[in-house]
Write a protein that holds these residues in place. Structure first.
Motif, short mmCIF file in Angstrom:
data_model
loop_
_atom_site.label_atom_id
_atom_site.label_comp_id
_atom_site.label_asym_id
_atom_site.label_seq_id
_atom_site.Cartn_x
_atom_site.Cartn_y
_atom_site.Cartn_z
N SER A 159 1.04 -1.18 -0.05
CA SER A 159 0.18 0.00 0.09
C SER A 159 0.75 1.17 -0.10
CB SER A 159 -0.98 -0.13 1.29
OG SER A 159 -0.24 -0.16 2.41
N ARG A 160 1.96 1.13 -0.91
CA ARG A 160 2.77 2.26 -0.69
C ARG A 160 2.41 3.68 -1.50
NH1 ARG A 160 7.75 -0.12 -2.54
NH2 ARG A 160 6.61 -2.14 -2.58
N PHE A 161 1.19 3.56 -2.27
CA PHE A 161 0.80 4.78 -2.87
C PHE A 161 -0.35 5.10 -1.93
CE2 PHE A 161 2.43 3.60 -7.11
CZ PHE A 161 3.84 3.49 -6.71
N GLU A 162 -0.55 4.51 -0.63
CA GLU A 162 -1.82 4.94 -0.02
C GLU A 162 -1.80 6.59 0.24
OE1 GLU A 162 -3.36 2.23 1.15
OE2 GLU A 162 -5.12 4.00 1.16
N GLU A 210 -2.06 -0.77 -11.67
CA GLU A 210 -0.83 -0.61 -10.67
C GLU A 210 -0.84 0.35 -9.40
OE1 GLU A 210 1.49 -2.86 -10.47
OE2 GLU A 210 0.45 -3.90 -12.17
N ILE A 211 -1.38 1.50 -9.87
CA ILE A 211 -1.38 2.66 -8.74
C ILE A 211 -2.63 2.31 -7.79
CG2 ILE A 211 -2.06 5.09 -8.34
CD1 ILE A 211 -0.72 5.32 -11.34
N GLU A 212 -3.73 2.17 -8.36
CA GLU A 212 -4.66 1.65 -7.54
C GLU A 212 -4.74 0.29 -6.61
OE1 GLU A 212 -8.20 1.72 -10.43
OE2 GLU A 212 -8.30 3.70 -10.31
N MET A 245 10.00 2.41 -8.68
CA MET A 245 8.63 2.64 -7.77
C MET A 245 8.01 1.60 -7.04
SD MET A 245 7.62 6.68 -8.25
CE MET A 245 6.57 6.95 -6.48
N ILE A 246 7.34 0.91 -8.36
CA ILE A 246 6.37 -0.11 -7.98
C ILE A 246 7.39 -1.48 -7.65
CG2 ILE A 246 4.38 0.74 -9.25
CD1 ILE A 246 4.95 -1.13 -11.51
N LYS A 247 8.50 -1.50 -8.05
CA LYS A 247 8.98 -2.85 -7.60
C LYS A 247 9.79 -2.42 -6.26
CE LYS A 247 10.90 -4.06 -12.09
NZ LYS A 247 12.00 -3.52 -12.97
N GLY A 248 9.57 -1.22 -5.51
CA GLY A 248 10.14 -0.79 -4.27
C GLY A 248 11.48 -0.38 -4.22
#
Ligand code: AMP
Ligand code: ZN
Length: 660
Positions: free
Chosen positions: A582-585, A607-609, A655-658
């Protein structure tokens, strides 16, 4: 086997008729049979000829497909390709075409002039020949008449050979004036233009105010792009359409151009039947290449949808998840715009009454690429048959139907049709999007009594399916995976999936944004009957508020929500089942341009949601990030102006890979 006497006679008769129809269509511009009838006869003759080749003659109409050749005019071969255009009937189709191009591609947006196609051949600066398109290989030399068109340059400062393609047309005003004086008026300016171009006496053509727009020039050696071609043509005195613009492959820009041209169309002094989009660069055009019929580097967007004729064989009533009863015409299968149509919605009783439609009627059906087919009108009545009346009872459960607004509803919430509809809605792509669990499997599960409302989907032991035909281990595993994965759908999706009437994704996102970030807040407001909580949100009206309150207060709905919560679905923003990220929370995102990884770009949105972020349609001061792909337009400028962080695809992937 040889064709018998009867077939021989039929082929002769068909050829004769078709020749006459071709002449009427292409030369007189006044067809006396419908396109459908023409196609039927043409197909019949083609079939006979391929079955019995000895029936095929050199001058058979099938040998001159779509030809406008006419005996009175000399035939000349084209020395440049005179191809047709690929067609799109919806903006979505044009967008899909554009997405296949590299993002920085520049292309032209031109009006598709509804006139007569012409190729002008110049030799050492003199108009040597003006030739109709004909069958694309051979056309009629109509130079005498075309020379009378004042905007056609007769002499240009150019050595050697040059071919120029354009469209000859008659302005609407001139058409109206002239048509009034004719004993048998023409249906449209194009037909009249086609007639004038083929007058035997060029004196007669000269008095009609025909005009020209050119859109292609075949220079040798080729010029680098269309802009250069246009510049040269303009310099030589050719009339170019002032509405042409050059765009990059930006979806929003494309959409707004189509909108603008569509709005401006009625105000134009001449007829256009669509827009043409063409890749500008000569090298890119060559790389994209051609099919037999059309260049792959261009597409024509047509304003009018394609239509077909067929017969209504029956009318069924379908009951949807809300109980709405929709009459659907079952028609004899007919191909329209490239797809086979056999079911056509009739919306409601009012629409049927308007058409005065009966079973057995012959009808015209239209289809635009992205819209469901519609019955346009009745062509031929099934005399004596009564106008169709919808049943008074639900065809599925027999409950007495109720009318609300223009529609009729089955009021029985336990109606099997409604239950089925709700389940299928729940698993649908835009809702829980349960992968590998399709409508057919759902029908099977319902039929066997394994699933009857959404929580069952999460509680059923799918390994039980393995004893049935068609459910191997792999398939069952994939269903389980899809079901598990759907548990990470964000709160907004879960809410929409509940199927509360009128509560779509847009209203949900507005309401969540206003602070209703968990189901408990929704339930509380509903319990109090507090409409103002919903109504205070701009864009949410009283009917949505009433529907939400009504639905959330129903015990079955409350029970279902509790069950689904126990199954692990997320009923709160940011809270999702274990293991998800939930990193884009709490962040708000806007997306522009196109991406290498995320095609279509809704994939980036997912991916964002999935990570708790929200995606909005426009950049504002509240936006945290602009995810910018290639070729993004105005949003980037706005983001820069507002100081919104712009993230490119590479960084987003990190970003999505962390990694960031
Ligand atoms: P179609 O005849 O429907 O295959 O469409 C192709 C025809 O559109 C061409 O042969 C031209 O006669 C006509 N046309 C009108 N305006 C344009 C344009 N700007 N670019 C290309 N073709 C055009
Ligand atoms: Zn029912």
């Amino acid at each position: 086997m040889e064709a018998g006497r009867e077939l021989r006679a039929e082929a002769l008769r068909l050829a004769e008729d078709l020749r006459r129809y071709q002449y009427e269509y292409y030369v007189l511009g006044r067809p006396s049979v419908s396109d459908l009838e023409y196609d039927r006869l043409f197909d019949r003759l083609s079939a006979l000829e391929s079955r019995y080749p000895e029936l095929k003659t050199a001058d058979s109409p099938t040998q001159r497909v779509g030809s406008d050749l006419e005996a009175g005019f000399e035939e000349t071969a084209h020395t440049v390709p005179v191809l047709s255009l690929d067609k799109a009937y919806s903006v979505a189709e044009v967008v899909a075409w554009m997405r296949r191009l590299p993002p920085q591609t520049v292309f032209s947006a031109e009006q598709k002039i509804d006139g007569v196609s012409i190729v002008l051949y110049y030799e050492n600066g003199v108009l040597a020949r003006a030739v109709t398109r004909g069958n694309g290989f051979v056309g009629n030399d109509v130079s005498e008449n075309v020379r009378t068109v004042r905007s056609v340059p007769l002499r240009i400062p150019y050595e050697g050979k040059l071919a120029v393609r354009g469209e000859i047309y008659l302005p609407k005003k001139d058409f109206e004036l002239l048509n009034k004086t004719l004993e048998v008026p023409f249906a449209n300016p194009r037909n009249l233009t086609a007639g004038v171009i083929r007058r035997k006496q060029s004196r007669e053509a000269a008095v009609v105010g025909l005009r020209l727009f050119v859109y292609e020039g075949f220079f040798e050696p080729p010029l680098p792009d269309q802009q250069a071609v246009f510049e040269k043509l303009r310099e030589y005195g050719f009339p170019l359409n002032p509405h042409t613009v050059f765009l990059t492959a930006d979806e929003e820009r494309l959409r707004s151009q189509i909108e603008k041209e569509t709005r401006g169309r009625p105000l134009l002094p001449y007829e256009i039947d669509g827009l043409v989009f063409k890749v500008a660069s000569t090298a890119e055009r060559e790389a994209l290449g051609y099919t037999e019929h059309h260049p792959k580097w261009a597409i024509a967007y047509k304003f009018e949808s394609p239509t077909g004729e067929t017969t209504v064989e029956g009318i069924d009533v379908q009951v949807g998840r809300t109980g709405r009863m929709t009459p659907v015409a079952r028609v004899a299968p007919v191909e329209i715009g490239g797809s086979m149509i056999s079911n056509v919605t009739l919306h409601n009783q009012d629409y049927i009454d308007l058409l005065e439609l009966s079973v057995g009627d012959r009808v015209q059906v239209s289809k635009r690429g992205d819209v469901i087919p519609a019955v346009e009108r009745v062509i031929e009545k099934n005399e004596g048959a009564p106008v169709y009346k919808m049943p008074e009872r639900c065809p599925e459960c027999g409950a007495e139907a109720e009318n609300a607004g223009a529609h009729r509803f089955c009021p029985n919430g336990d109606c099997p049709a409604q239950k089925r509809g709700r389940l299928k809605f729940f698993i649908g792509r835009d809702q829980m999007n349960i992968e590998n669990l399709g409508g057919e499997t759902m029908d099977f599960l319902i039929g066997k009594g394994f699933v009857s409302f959404p929580p069952d989907i999460y509680r059923f032991d799918y390994t039980k399916l393995m004893k049935y035909d068609g459910f191997g281990e792999k398939k069952v595993e994939s269903i389980v995976r899809g079901v598990e994965k759907s548990k990470s759908q964000p709160f907004a999706k879960v809410l929409v999936s509940l199927g509360i009437p009128e509560l779509g994704p847009k209203a949900v996102s507005l309401l969540i944004d206003s602070g209703l970030t968990s189901i408990d807040l929704w339930l509380e407001a509903a319990e109090k009957g507090d409409e103002s909580v919903f109504l205070s949100v701009k864009g949410v009206g009283p009917s949505i508020a009433a529907s939400v309150i009504g639905a959330l207060n129903r015990p079955e709905m409350r029970g279902m929500i509790e069950d689904l919560r126990r199954c692990g679905l997320s009923f709160e923003c940011g809270k999702r089942s274990s293991g998800t990220d939930s990193r884009f929370e709490g962040t708000s995102w806007c997306i522009t341009g196109s991406f290498g990884h995320f095609k279509p770009r809704e994939k980036a949105q997912e991916e964002i949601e999935k990570r708790g972020g929200r995606v909005v349609a426009a950049v504002s001061s509240k936006t945290d990030y602009l995810l910018a792909g290639e070729g993004g337009g105005g949003k980037r400028g706005k983001a820069e102006a507002l100081g919104v962080t712009i993230i490119d695809e590479q960084r987003f992937l990190k970003m999505i890979k962390g990694e960031e």
